[in-house]
Design a protein around this motif. Structure first.
Motif, mmCIF file in Angstrom:
data_model
loop_
_atom_site.group_PDB
_atom_site.id
_atom_site.type_symbol
_atom_site.label_atom_id
_atom_site.label_comp_id
_atom_site.label_asym_id
_atom_site.label_seq_id
_atom_site.Cartn_x
_atom_site.Cartn_y
_atom_site.Cartn_z
ATOM 1 N N MET A 88 78.681 -17.656 -46.503
ATOM 2 C CA MET A 88 78.229 -18.975 -46.133
ATOM 3 C C MET A 88 76.715 -18.936 -45.974
ATOM 4 O O MET A 88 76.164 -17.998 -45.433
ATOM 5 C CB MET A 88 78.910 -19.402 -44.835
ATOM 6 C CG MET A 88 78.467 -20.748 -44.344
ATOM 7 S SD MET A 88 79.418 -21.308 -42.928
ATOM 8 C CE MET A 88 80.665 -22.224 -43.782
ATOM 9 N N SER A 89 76.045 -19.944 -46.443
ATOM 10 C CA SER A 89 74.591 -19.992 -46.345
ATOM 11 C C SER A 89 74.174 -21.033 -45.312
ATOM 12 O O SER A 89 74.979 -21.801 -44.819
ATOM 13 C CB SER A 89 73.993 -20.331 -47.710
ATOM 14 O OG SER A 89 74.439 -21.613 -48.113
ATOM 15 N N ALA A 90 72.889 -21.006 -44.998
ATOM 16 C CA ALA A 90 72.352 -21.939 -44.015
ATOM 17 C C ALA A 90 72.421 -23.364 -44.562
ATOM 18 O O ALA A 90 72.328 -23.585 -45.768
ATOM 19 C CB ALA A 90 70.908 -21.581 -43.686
ATOM 20 N N PRO A 91 72.598 -24.340 -43.683
ATOM 21 C CA PRO A 91 72.609 -25.735 -44.133
ATOM 22 C C PRO A 91 71.265 -26.120 -44.743
ATOM 23 O O PRO A 91 70.243 -25.493 -44.468
ATOM 24 C CB PRO A 91 72.861 -26.530 -42.851
ATOM 25 C CG PRO A 91 73.200 -25.546 -41.800
ATOM 26 C CD PRO A 91 72.786 -24.209 -42.261
ATOM 27 N N SER A 92 71.274 -27.140 -45.554
ATOM 28 C CA SER A 92 70.022 -27.595 -46.152
ATOM 29 C C SER A 92 69.356 -28.617 -45.249
ATOM 30 O O SER A 92 69.953 -29.136 -44.309
ATOM 31 C CB SER A 92 70.301 -28.208 -47.526
ATOM 32 O OG SER A 92 71.185 -29.304 -47.390
ATOM 33 N N GLY A 93 68.101 -28.882 -45.529
ATOM 34 C CA GLY A 93 67.349 -29.878 -44.767
ATOM 35 C C GLY A 93 66.803 -29.331 -43.459
ATOM 36 O O GLY A 93 66.642 -28.121 -43.286
ATOM 37 N N PRO A 94 66.508 -30.216 -42.515
ATOM 38 C CA PRO A 94 65.912 -29.795 -41.242
ATOM 39 C C PRO A 94 66.796 -28.840 -40.439
ATOM 40 O O PRO A 94 66.306 -27.930 -39.776
ATOM 41 C CB PRO A 94 65.721 -31.103 -40.470
ATOM 42 C CG PRO A 94 65.775 -32.184 -41.483
ATOM 43 C CD PRO A 94 66.608 -31.668 -42.615
ATOM 44 N N LEU A 95 68.100 -29.021 -40.539
ATOM 45 C CA LEU A 95 69.013 -28.127 -39.828
ATOM 46 C C LEU A 95 68.897 -26.704 -40.374
ATOM 47 O O LEU A 95 68.945 -25.727 -39.618
ATOM 48 C CB LEU A 95 70.444 -28.636 -39.938
ATOM 49 C CG LEU A 95 71.484 -27.876 -39.129
ATOM 50 C CD1 LEU A 95 71.147 -27.918 -37.633
ATOM 51 C CD2 LEU A 95 72.861 -28.456 -39.371
ATOM 52 N N GLY A 96 68.726 -26.579 -41.666
ATOM 53 C CA GLY A 96 68.536 -25.273 -42.285
ATOM 54 C C GLY A 96 67.276 -24.592 -41.794
ATOM 55 O O GLY A 96 67.247 -23.383 -41.561
#
Length: 99
Positions: free
Chosen positions: A1-9
């Motif tokens: 699983m990878s980090a979420p995209s956008g500011p949350l990432g």
């Protein structure tokens, strides 16, 4: 699983970086300090900064799930047991070896 995209990432990556820097700083400091009592102060950095930062990054990545609950339980156990273990280690070190 990878980090979420956008500011949350970005938040997840920053939390991971803070955690990594805390662990690396504690490890480097442990090389410089001589006594066990001094080194135990560095363990606090790992348990109070790196553990919660990593746990929060994992929780943000996993979202609402049973995996998140497991991460929160592990971080809570780390926070609850680390001071007790550190105190025990310091006490044994201060009293010396058992006869």
């Amino acid at each position: 699983m990878s980090a979420p995209s956008g500011p949350l990432g970005v938040v997840v990556w920053v939390l991971c970086a803070v955690s990594a820097l805390a662990v690396l700083g504690a490890a480097a400091g442990a090389l410089l300090l001589r006594t066990v009592a001094e080194r135990l102060h560095l363990v606090t950095l790992v348990t109070s900064v790196a553990g919660p930062a990593t746990g929060l990054a994992c929780a943000l990545t996993l979202g609402v799930s049973t995996g998140t609950v497991a991460v929160v339980v592990v971080v809570a156990l780390l926070a609850a047991t680390a001071p007790v273990l550190q105190t025990g280690i310091a006490r044994v070190e201060r009293e010396g070896p058992a006869e």
